[in-house]
Design an enzyme around this catalytic site. Structure first.
Site, short mmCIF file in Angstrom:
data_model
loop_
_atom_site.label_atom_id
_atom_site.label_comp_id
_atom_site.label_asym_id
_atom_site.label_seq_id
_atom_site.Cartn_x
_atom_site.Cartn_y
_atom_site.Cartn_z
N ARG A 73 6.06 -19.32 -24.63
CA ARG A 73 5.37 -20.63 -24.56
C ARG A 73 5.80 -21.45 -23.35
NH1 ARG A 73 6.82 -20.46 -30.02
NH2 ARG A 73 5.09 -19.84 -31.36
N LYS A 110 -2.68 -25.58 -11.72
CA LYS A 110 -3.74 -24.71 -12.24
C LYS A 110 -3.26 -23.27 -12.11
CE LYS A 110 -8.14 -27.04 -11.36
NZ LYS A 110 -9.37 -26.88 -10.58
N GLU A 116 -9.42 -25.58 3.74
CA GLU A 116 -9.10 -26.45 2.58
C GLU A 116 -8.48 -27.76 3.06
OE1 GLU A 116 -10.16 -25.81 -0.41
OE2 GLU A 116 -10.48 -23.66 -0.44
N LYS A 125 -3.54 -34.00 -1.93
CA LYS A 125 -3.64 -33.23 -3.18
C LYS A 125 -2.77 -33.89 -4.25
CE LYS A 125 -4.48 -29.34 -5.68
NZ LYS A 125 -4.96 -28.01 -5.80
N GLU A 135 -8.47 -32.43 -14.19
CA GLU A 135 -9.81 -32.38 -13.59
C GLU A 135 -10.89 -32.99 -14.47
OE1 GLU A 135 -10.65 -28.93 -11.24
OE2 GLU A 135 -12.78 -29.28 -11.35
N ARG A 141 -10.46 -35.20 -9.47
CA ARG A 141 -10.10 -33.89 -8.94
C ARG A 141 -11.32 -33.11 -8.48
NH1 ARG A 141 -4.94 -30.44 -11.28
NH2 ARG A 141 -5.11 -28.77 -9.80
N ASN A 146 -13.72 -30.31 -4.75
CA ASN A 146 -14.74 -29.26 -4.74
C ASN A 146 -15.72 -29.39 -3.58
OD1 ASN A 146 -13.83 -27.92 -7.03
ND2 ASN A 146 -14.87 -29.37 -8.38
N HIS A 166 -17.48 -26.44 -2.09
CA HIS A 166 -17.31 -25.29 -2.98
C HIS A 166 -18.57 -24.91 -3.74
CE1 HIS A 166 -13.19 -25.87 -1.88
NE2 HIS A 166 -12.78 -24.86 -2.63
N HIS A 172 -19.20 -21.21 -3.09
CA HIS A 172 -19.07 -20.16 -4.11
C HIS A 172 -20.30 -19.25 -4.12
CE1 HIS A 172 -15.91 -22.56 -6.56
NE2 HIS A 172 -15.34 -21.66 -5.78
N HIS A 202 -12.75 -16.91 0.98
CA HIS A 202 -13.11 -18.14 0.27
C HIS A 202 -13.27 -19.33 1.24
CE1 HIS A 202 -13.04 -21.14 -2.89
NE2 HIS A 202 -12.04 -21.75 -2.27
N1 LIG Z 1 -4.50 -22.82 -8.54
C1 LIG Z 1 -5.25 -23.52 -7.73
O1 LIG Z 1 -5.31 -24.75 -7.76
C2 LIG Z 1 -6.05 -22.77 -6.70
C3 LIG Z 1 -6.68 -23.47 -5.66
C4 LIG Z 1 -7.36 -22.74 -4.69
C5 LIG Z 1 -7.40 -21.36 -4.76
N2 LIG Z 1 -6.79 -20.72 -5.80
C6 LIG Z 1 -6.79 -19.25 -5.89
O2 LIG Z 1 -6.07 -18.75 -4.78
C7 LIG Z 1 -6.51 -17.42 -4.52
C8 LIG Z 1 -6.66 -17.25 -3.04
O3 LIG Z 1 -5.41 -17.48 -2.43
P1 LIG Z 1 -5.08 -16.95 -0.97
O4 LIG Z 1 -6.16 -17.33 -0.05
O5 LIG Z 1 -3.69 -17.36 -0.69
O6 LIG Z 1 -5.23 -15.37 -1.14
P2 LIG Z 1 -4.20 -14.18 -1.40
O7 LIG Z 1 -3.13 -14.58 -2.32
O8 LIG Z 1 -5.05 -13.02 -1.77
O9 LIG Z 1 -3.56 -13.95 0.04
C9 LIG Z 1 -4.39 -13.55 1.10
C10 LIG Z 1 -3.87 -12.26 1.76
O10 LIG Z 1 -2.73 -12.56 2.54
C11 LIG Z 1 -1.64 -11.70 2.21
N3 LIG Z 1 -0.43 -12.49 2.45
C12 LIG Z 1 -0.02 -13.58 1.77
N4 LIG Z 1 1.00 -14.15 2.39
C13 LIG Z 1 1.29 -13.39 3.48
C14 LIG Z 1 2.24 -13.49 4.52
N5 LIG Z 1 3.06 -14.54 4.64
N6 LIG Z 1 2.26 -12.51 5.46
C15 LIG Z 1 1.37 -11.49 5.40
N7 LIG Z 1 0.42 -11.35 4.46
C16 LIG Z 1 0.38 -12.31 3.51
C17 LIG Z 1 -1.90 -11.31 0.78
O11 LIG Z 1 -1.30 -10.10 0.46
C18 LIG Z 1 -3.42 -11.21 0.76
O12 LIG Z 1 -3.82 -9.94 1.24
C19 LIG Z 1 -7.79 -17.23 -5.30
O13 LIG Z 1 -7.54 -16.39 -6.39
C20 LIG Z 1 -8.15 -18.63 -5.79
O14 LIG Z 1 -8.82 -18.62 -7.03
C21 LIG Z 1 -6.11 -21.40 -6.75
#
Ligand SMILES: NC(=O)c1ccc[n+]([C@@H]2O[C@H](COP(=O)([O-])OP(=O)(O)OC[C@H]3O[C@@H](n4cnc5c(N)ncnc54)[C@H](O)[C@@H]3O)[C@@H](O)[C@H]2O)c1
Length: 331
Positions: free
Chosen positions: A113, A135, A177, A214, A224, A228, A232, A235, A239, A251
């Protein structure tokens, strides 16, 4: 640089410092079992730097990419925690991008939990956006982020030096972003990005200022309900583009295109300039008829209406409620 985030459920610090990776024991109690969740693209030297500071480290490496944000990995990591007798006083550390952060955060939220969760983001997107706000989620049944929890980390530690190994394409997609937040909230941040002559040099400030935005949004609207939703911007159509052309665009690349639809002429021109400057892909020619079905399934849509974020001038946004059929005027 330090920032304190104060939500209704938790107060925690964000530290931004080059080289901080080798000093995280000053910020986290590592004299217990620590599970480091990471992916197979993260340089081993980063993992070792953390491992070497832990009394009792465990490491779980997932395959990189969105496809790993799934229930199978969620189960496998939980199993790993059970098999290694993790207790409620132990902790989970995410070392990676948004995929690792969302998955590891949801594991931490669920195990017994909730056990302590630390986020060490290594992509620009995760540094400016996903690592704070609590999130956590996995994708399920083909739907992104459909299963998850709001679960705040106990600390976020950002070492911009970790971006040295990240591909430029990923950095520029993550920058979108920050551009999005700047367009909605912060003129100075926008012009820092717009006029930057050396992005790497300006990154620390961009990360810090994006996190200030943020933070204020998350503190005011942790779950949200309204404010929040401003995050978007870009987005709704982003999307659609991401899904329709998958896996062609990252993205952030799709969001950059998505912002063009809900912007004034002045803002559109500025976004187009940034798309060129940061080598983002040229915008696709998306027709309304090609977007409508996907728009109807947008999670922000209800009763044939959808809330959209529109930017008229730099630093200010409007939230508009539109009938989906009326969105045609933005195309
Ligand atoms: N929780 C939230 O509020 C929130 C907000 C926006 C996005 N997201 C989520 O985030 C995800 C996307 O995140 P992302 O863009 O970081 O993608 P990701 O985590 O897939 O990373 C992108 C790529 O970079 C590589 N990588 C990461 N750090 C590295 C480094 N320092 N050196 C070399 N390679 C590296 C990873 O292996 C991957 O191939 C999505 O799933 C999305 O839904 C969440």
């Amino acid at each position: 640089m330090n920032l304190c985030v104060s939500t209704q459920t938790k107060k925690y610090n964000i530290t931004i410092e080059r080289g901080i990776l080798s000093k995280i024991s000053d910020l986290i109690n590592l004299k217990r079992k620590c599970l480091i969740v990471t992916d197979d693209n993260i340089p081993t030297s980063y993992i070792d730097t953390i491992k070497n500071q832990c009394d009792n480290p465990y490491v779980y490496v997932i395959k990189h990419g969105e496809n790993s944000k799934n229930i199978k990995y969620f189960e496998k990591i939980l199993k790993y925690l059970v098999e290694n007798n993790f207790t409620r006083t132990d902790c989970v550390i995410a070392l990676g991008g948004g995929v690792v952060g969302d998955l590891a955060g949801f594991v931490a939220a669920s195990y017994m939990r909730g056990i302590e969760f630390y986020n060490i983001p290594t992509t620009l997107l995760a540094m400016v956006d996903s690592s704070i706000g609590g999130k956590t989620a996995i994708d399920f049944n083909g739907i992104k982020n459909i299963v998850g929890a709001f679960y705040q980390p106990s600390a976020v530690i950002i070492d911009p030096n970790t971006l040295n190994s990240l591909k430029k394409r990923q950095i520029h997609a993550g920058l979108v972003e920050a551009i999005k937040m700047a367009l909605c909230f912060d003129k100075d941040l926008f012009y820092t990005i717009y006029e930057s002559k050396d992005l790497n040099k300006d990154l620390d400030e961009i990360i810090y200022r994006s996190l200030l935005i943020k933070r204020s949004v998350v503190e005011a609207d942790e779950k949200e309900n309204n404010l929040r939703k401003s995050l978007n911007f870009g987005h709704t159509i982003g999307h659609v583009i991401e899904a329709k052309y998958a896996p062609k665009y990252l993205h952030g690349e799709a969001v950059a295109m998505g912002m063009l639809y809900f912007s004034s002429k002045e803002i559109k021109d500025k976004i187009l300039y940034l798309i060129k400057k940061y080598h983002l892909p040229s915008p696709v020619d998306l027709k309304y008829d090609d977007a409508i079905e996907l728009l109807k399934h947008d999670k922000k849509a209800s009763n044939d209406s959808i809330s959209i974020i529109y930017v008229n001038e730099v630093g200010k946004y409007e939230m508009r409620k539109e009938k989906i059929e009326d969105l045609v005027k933005y195309f």
